[in-house]
Design a protein around this motif. Structure first.
Motif, short mmCIF file in Angstrom:
data_model
loop_
_atom_site.label_atom_id
_atom_site.label_comp_id
_atom_site.label_asym_id
_atom_site.label_seq_id
_atom_site.Cartn_x
_atom_site.Cartn_y
_atom_site.Cartn_z
N ASN A 70 -3.57 4.22 3.58
CA ASN A 70 -3.97 3.51 2.37
C ASN A 70 -4.46 2.10 2.69
O ASN A 70 -5.46 1.62 2.13
CB ASN A 70 -2.80 3.42 1.39
N ASP A 114 -7.91 2.33 4.26
CA ASP A 114 -8.90 2.65 3.21
C ASP A 114 -9.24 1.39 2.41
O ASP A 114 -10.42 1.13 2.11
CB ASP A 114 -8.35 3.72 2.26
N HIS A 115 -8.22 0.63 2.06
CA HIS A 115 -8.44 -0.60 1.29
C HIS A 115 -9.23 -1.62 2.11
O HIS A 115 -10.14 -2.28 1.59
CB HIS A 115 -7.10 -1.19 0.86
N THR A 148 1.16 5.06 3.86
CA THR A 148 0.99 3.61 3.72
C THR A 148 -0.14 3.06 4.57
O THR A 148 -1.03 2.34 4.08
CB THR A 148 2.31 2.91 4.07
N SER A 177 0.97 9.76 -0.60
CA SER A 177 0.02 9.22 0.37
C SER A 177 0.76 8.51 1.50
O SER A 177 1.98 8.35 1.47
CB SER A 177 -0.95 8.26 -0.32
N HIS A 227 0.82 -1.21 0.00
CA HIS A 227 0.00 0.00 0.00
C HIS A 227 0.86 1.26 0.00
O HIS A 227 0.32 2.37 0.01
CB HIS A 227 -0.91 0.02 1.23
#
Length: 355
Positions: A298, A301-302, A295, A293, A123
């Protein structure tokens, strides 16, 4: 709001709690950790506290769960989530053995309940940019890869007895992240050969290792890792993305192809100016920066998208199983002084590598 239960409130668990608390689309449903520190964290964040994860899952019925428990507990906790239809993020490694990881993967696939493995580097903006460059063909056919993870852990780190014993060294704690990044960027690993040393500290566990890697696509690679060496050459430093380490921008991974080479994490692409140029011509250097961004944001969010069933896990349980098998193959190769294949490792659990 997506409600997430946190199972395990250790170092990384506490970071997950803080990330969830500050995310506009998520909230903590519960913290499950029998330690006084876990209870104190739950009280500070004003969320329900539990000592047993089954009770936490049953009473709070979260949308998702983050499993940050000791490795030996990953299997039981992941299966408990799968049985209840709860998507989970399992911190690395997916399990403590290949067989346990295989059972998680099979249950996830059979029940259709997603499991995301916490190999967070996938990520990271630098790994994303590297993957994009390779996929776009900028490097041409890959030929070779070389990397390193070198840092110096302090003496107090080893006061915990398990960190001085086999399994507590840099192979299973640190190298597993590098192995996953190599699989993601270069391709599936076919076999490994390795040497380990404990010459610095004299513990039963290794402090340094060198690895030779053959990938299924024909690429050859080498990697060196140590937790007893001073250097700025580790993803934790070079990427500027780690939670607990200072930023030391620079390269720690080098990927070479027929058309160009790429250094990660400083993200410089080196290529010839003309197609017919070769080793007697100068190279051009171009920057391939990430998107700026973070890590772990991210990754969260995923995971929320996985919980909502809007995305398949970027690192599924079976994918995480292949990374675990490759890392354990390194340990076996060094211990038995021979080449170890991934097919051999996965066959012990009746599994096959990720296609």
């Amino acid at each position: 709001m997506i409600r997430i239960a946190l199972l395990g409130a250790g170092l990384i668990g506490r970071e997950h709690a803080e990330l969830i608390q500050t995310h506009p689309g998520a909230e903590l449903a519960a913290i499950c950790d029998p330690s006084p520190e876990g209870k104190a964290l739950a009280e500070r964040l004003s969320v329900p506290h539990f000592s047993a994860y089954v009770e936490a899952l049953e009473k709070t019925r979260p949308d998702g769960a983050i499993i940050a428990l000791p490795n030996r507990l990953h299997e039981a906790a992941a299966l408990a989530c799968i049985d209840r239809g709860i998507a989970s993020l399992v911190e690395k490694p997916v399990a403590d053995t290949v067989a346990a990881g295989a059972r998680i993967a099979e249950a996830s696939e059979d029940r259709g309940v997603p499991v995301l493995v916490g190999h967070h580097r996938r990520h990271s903006p630098d790994i994303r940019a590297a993957k994009k460059s390779i996929a776009a063909g900028e490097l041409g056919g890959l030929v070779a890869v070389n990397g390193m993870t070198l840092f110096d852990k302090p003496e107090p780190y080893f006061q915990a007895e398990w960190r001085r014993q086999p399994g507590g060294g840099p192979l299973l704690i640190n190298l597993i992240h590098d192995i996953d990044a190599l699989r993601h960027l270069v391709g599936e690993i076919e076999s490994v050969r390795a040497f380990t040393s404990s010459a610095v500290r004299g513990f039963a566990v290794e402090d340094t290792a060198s690895i030779a890697i053959r990938f299924r696509n024909g690429v050859l690679g080498s990697f060196v890792i140590s937790d007893a060496a001073v250097s700025p050459w580790a993803w934790e430093y070079c990427s500027g993305q780690a939670l607990y380490h200072p930023s030391q921008p620079g390269p720690c991974l080098f990927i070479a192809g027929r058309k160009a080479a790429l250094s990660v994490s400083d993200m410089y692409l080196w290529r010839h100016a003309e197609q017919d140029h070769h080793w007697q011509h100068p190279l051009l250097r171009e920057h391939r920066p990430g998107d700026g961004s973070r890590t772990y944001v991210n990754q969260l969010d995923h995971f929320l998208a996985v919980i909502r069933r809007e995305a398949a896990p970027l690192i599924s349980a079976r994918d995480g199983l292949a990374t675990l098998a490759a890392t354990l193959a390194v340990e076996m190769a060094a211990r038995e002084d021979r080449t170890v294949t991934l097919d051999e490792m996965l066959a012990t659990a009746g599994q096959r590598a990720v296609a």
